[in-house]
Write an enzyme that holds these catalytic residues in place. Structure first.
Site, PDB file in Angstrom:
ATOM      1  CE  LYS A   1      -0.316  -4.579   2.895  1.00  0.00           C
ATOM      2  NZ  LYS A   1      -0.997  -6.118   2.540  1.00  0.00           N
TER       3      LYS A   1
ATOM      4  CB  THR B   1      -0.901   0.040   1.444  1.00  0.00           C
ATOM      5  OG1 THR B   1      -1.546   1.191   1.160  1.00  0.00           O
ATOM      6  CG2 THR B   1       0.159  -0.367   2.958  1.00  0.00           C
ATOM      7  CG  ASP B   2      -1.343   4.836  -1.036  1.00  0.00           C
ATOM      8  OD1 ASP B   2      -1.844   4.425   0.101  1.00  0.00           O
ATOM      9  OD2 ASP B   2      -1.554   5.773  -0.909  1.00  0.00           O
ATOM     10  CD  GLU B   3      -3.691   3.431   4.202  1.00  0.00           C
ATOM     11  OE1 GLU B   3      -3.117   3.965   5.115  1.00  0.00           O
ATOM     12  OE2 GLU B   3      -5.060   3.161   3.575  1.00  0.00           O
TER      13      GLU B   3
ATOM     14  CE1 TYR C   1      -3.364  -2.846   5.785  1.00  0.00           C
ATOM     15  CE2 TYR C   1      -3.335   0.221   5.795  1.00  0.00           C
ATOM     16  CZ  TYR C   1      -3.167  -1.483   4.536  1.00  0.00           C
ATOM     17  OH  TYR C   1      -3.677  -1.718   2.965  1.00  0.00           O
TER      18      TYR C   1
END
Ligand code: NAD
Ligand code: TYD
Length: 341
Positions: free
Chosen positions: A155, A124-126, A151
């Site tokens: 990741k 994810t970009d997060e 989260y």
């Protein structure tokens, strides 16, 4: 035949990818390993050819389960399985560590042990944290990791393990980092389907903080086509950012959904912000565009239209998803949320 193990394939993006892979590669066979958590749903897999798609109910963090599920001669593992909702990770992150981190390592070990040719980690970009509000910067593949939510941290940890498996053991591994997906079959805890489902019932829509946070939205099938391109042509050890050049403020997203549904803006309710809420995500997809020739096929308008239509036509799916467990989650998450100051 070309054999694949897809994990988390009963969820939102995983199930879209399973359908795409079966369509795009006629000689493909898929083992779909999914724990069917609250977010996993066998309805998402309705109508698939049992001769080419086998569902196995199981946990990616259980080595024996993974070992048994992994077919001989498996060409690739594509790992979607995850706890995926930021708000839940803020409430309790134990499952995020187990599935997202331990589970990824179990899959990497199994891939090495069984000689799987390629490992695709859906990230994810997060992991790259938040961009400043008012500059014009974008996430690139060189952006440093700075995960802000439990989260995102889980990741990021998973990505590090994938990188280490490639570096230390020579496993052919590739990573994809995508922005916010929307489309059919997304669990209605996420902003887009939550808005659609609430608006159908004239129920208020909680907007965190000032509603000016920016997310970079992409239609789910465009994300899946990008993952397929990375699976087929990505360079071993590389990471690819995936985005449709579509960053929008939450309030703008909410207003366009309400307009498409013919519902009033008065449904919006500004509530206390999410703790640690990332301000802005915006992705530069130049690498995947130039190196792999991928381009999104949907516009924001066409994607939103398709998404709304799907929810309109699938009220039974919504009813079954918004069950007692969901209502209990909703009450805890939003019940005593005050108005944003
Ligand atoms: P989702 O929550 O809809 O689906 C996750 C699936 O994983 C569910 O079917 C669930 O049952 C399964 N699962 C959970 N724990 C498991 C375990 N221990 N073993 C086996 N299966 C397990 O999530 P999604 O939105 O489809 O996201 C899929 C992947 O894409 C995730 O890895 C997520 O981090 C990533 N991603 C999502 C987005 C997004 O906007 N939704 C954006 C970028 C990346
Ligand atoms: P979400 O769908 O949870 O995705 P992510 O946190 O992974 O980006 O949220 C998208 C944006 O919408 C995010 O800025 C938080 C915001 N949001 C709300 O304003 N209200 C809500 O009820 C939810 C779930 C999210």
């Amino acid at each position: 035949m070309r054999r694949f193990l897809v994990t988390g394939g009963a969820g939102f993006i995983g199930s879209a990818f399973v359908r795409l892979l079966l369509d795009a590669i006629p000689e493909s066979e898929i083992i779909n390993l999914d724990l069917l958590t609250y977010a996993g749903n066998l309805d998402n897999l309705e109508g698939l050819d049992p001769a080419r798609h086998q569902f196995i109910h199981g946990d990616i963090a259980a080595p024996e389960t993974v070992h048994q599920a992994l077919p001989d001669g498996c060409e690739a593992i594509v790992n979607f399985a995850a706890e995926s909702h930021v708000d839940r990770s803020i409430a309790d992150c134990a499952e995020f560590l187990r599935t997202n981190i331990v589970g990824t390592q179990v899959l990497l070990d199994a891939a090495r042990a069984k000689g799987v040719k390629r490992f695709v980690q859906v990230s994810t970009d997060e992991v790259m944290g938040s961009l400043a509000e008012d500059d014009s910067s974008y996430f690139t593949e060189e952006s440093p990791f700075a995960p802000n939510s439990p989260y995102a941290a889980s990741k990021a940890a998973a990505e590090h393990l994938v990188r280490a498996a490639h570096h230390t053991f020579g496993l052919d591994a590739v990573v994809t980092r995508c922005g916010n997906n929307y489309g059919p079959r997304q669990f209605p805890e996420k902003f887009l389907p939550l808005m659609i489902c609430n608006a159908f019932n004239d129920q208020s829509i909680p907007v965190y903080g000032d509603g000016l946070n920016v997310r970079d939205w992409i239609y789910v099938d465009d994300h899946c086509r990008a993952i397929l391109a990375v699976l087929e042509k990505g360079k071993p050890g590389a990471a690819y950012n995936i985005g449709a050049r579509n960053p929008r403020r939450n309030i703008e997203v909410a207003e366009s959904v309400l307009a498409a549904l013919g519902k009033p803006k008065s449904l919006l309710r500004f509530v206390v912000d999410r703790p640690g809420h990332d301000r802005r995500y915006a992705i530069d997809p130049s690498l995947i565009e130039s190196e792999l020739g991928w381009r999104p096929q949907e516009t924001w308008e066409s994607g939103i239209q398709k998404t709304i239509q799907w929810y309109q036509e699938n009220s039974r799916w919504i009813e079954r998803t918004r069950n007692n467990e969901y209502r209990e989650y909703y009450r805890k998450q939003y019940g005593d949320k005050g108005a944003a100051s």
